[in-house]
Design a protein around this motif. Sequence first.
Motif, PDB file in Angstrom:
ATOM      1  N   ASP A  48     -13.403  35.593  61.785  1.00  0.00           N
ATOM      2  CA  ASP A  48     -12.300  35.385  60.650  1.00  0.00           C
ATOM      3  C   ASP A  48     -12.645  35.250  59.523  1.00  0.00           C
ATOM      4  N   LYS A  49     -13.654  34.511  59.051  1.00  0.00           N
ATOM      5  CA  LYS A  49     -14.102  34.486  57.758  1.00  0.00           C
ATOM      6  C   LYS A  49     -14.686  35.621  57.421  1.00  0.00           C
ATOM      7  N   LEU A  54     -13.736  40.823  54.294  1.00  0.00           N
ATOM      8  CA  LEU A  54     -13.396  42.125  54.130  1.00  0.00           C
ATOM      9  C   LEU A  54     -12.027  42.801  53.586  1.00  0.00           C
ATOM     10  N   VAL A  55     -11.089  42.024  54.123  1.00  0.00           N
ATOM     11  CA  VAL A  55      -9.752  42.182  53.877  1.00  0.00           C
ATOM     12  C   VAL A  55      -9.342  42.101  52.280  1.00  0.00           C
ATOM     13  N   ALA A  56     -10.054  40.970  51.752  1.00  0.00           N
ATOM     14  CA  ALA A  56     -10.045  40.904  50.303  1.00  0.00           C
ATOM     15  C   ALA A  56     -10.515  42.008  49.550  1.00  0.00           C
ATOM     16  N   GLU A  79     -18.717  45.362  47.032  1.00  0.00           N
ATOM     17  CA  GLU A  79     -18.156  43.866  47.756  1.00  0.00           C
ATOM     18  C   GLU A  79     -17.905  44.220  49.119  1.00  0.00           C
ATOM     19  N   PHE A  80     -17.222  45.209  49.493  1.00  0.00           N
ATOM     20  CA  PHE A  80     -16.852  45.435  50.929  1.00  0.00           C
ATOM     21  C   PHE A  80     -18.066  45.689  51.575  1.00  0.00           C
ATOM     22  N   HIS A  81     -18.813  46.362  51.330  1.00  0.00           N
ATOM     23  CA  HIS A  81     -20.375  46.625  51.821  1.00  0.00           C
ATOM     24  C   HIS A  81     -20.974  45.508  51.987  1.00  0.00           C
ATOM     25  N   ARG A  82     -21.311  44.904  50.810  1.00  0.00           N
ATOM     26  CA  ARG A  82     -22.014  43.816  50.875  1.00  0.00           C
ATOM     27  C   ARG A  82     -21.821  42.590  51.713  1.00  0.00           C
ATOM     28  N   ALA A  83     -20.442  42.580  52.035  1.00  0.00           N
ATOM     29  CA  ALA A  83     -19.754  41.499  52.714  1.00  0.00           C
ATOM     30  C   ALA A  83     -19.962  41.996  54.257  1.00  0.00           C
ATOM     31  N   ARG A 130      -9.955  46.865  61.169  1.00  0.00           N
ATOM     32  CA  ARG A 130      -9.105  47.096  62.163  1.00  0.00           C
ATOM     33  C   ARG A 130     -10.019  46.764  63.583  1.00  0.00           C
ATOM     34  N   ALA A 131     -10.840  47.746  63.715  1.00  0.00           N
ATOM     35  CA  ALA A 131     -11.829  47.757  64.598  1.00  0.00           C
ATOM     36  C   ALA A 131     -12.653  46.335  64.741  1.00  0.00           C
ATOM     37  N   ILE A 132     -13.087  45.890  63.703  1.00  0.00           N
ATOM     38  CA  ILE A 132     -13.806  44.758  63.830  1.00  0.00           C
ATOM     39  C   ILE A 132     -12.955  43.449  64.209  1.00  0.00           C
TER      40      ILE A 132
END
Length: 167
Positions: A48-49, A54-56, A79-83, A130-132
């Motif tokens: 969830d975290k 990723l959503v943010a 940031e998406f890829h880093r997260a 979504r897949a994650i």
Amino acid sequence: EERLVKVRPRRGFVVLPISAADMVEIYEILTALEPLAAAKLAAMKDNDKAVARLVAAVDAMDSELAEDDLAKWGEADSEFHRALVEEAGNTRLAGIIATVSDQAHRARVATLHLRPKPSKSNNDHRAVVRAIRSGDAETAYARHKAHRETAGELIVSLLVENGYSAI
């Protein structure tokens, strides 16, 4: 070791250029390894975290794209890829990807204003999330691999088409 600088004894350092051929190699690595992180995240029971992070990032990408602020969009994309890789829980994987991502950063910055508006990239990221979120590791892997392949092909073609022998 990372081929970012060359030491010139008694003269200092020189930042080495990155060529289109270098970018092909870099994106081969990113395309091979980042999808593994996506699959690992999808397989985690308590993600969830990670999903929230990723959503943010995707929300920020959407917001910056709506404002036509490509520089801030690029920061949110990074940031998406880093997260994605940090939250997967494999520090060695994250370290390897961070090294090549740093090398790719110059090319992404150089081509940011040459590429089409990156709406498809945002859609790709949402599909990976979504897949994650649904725990579908196979789809997370496949969607992220396709995203990285497309991004790599685009960046390399923009470098070549715009005469960047090296950046």
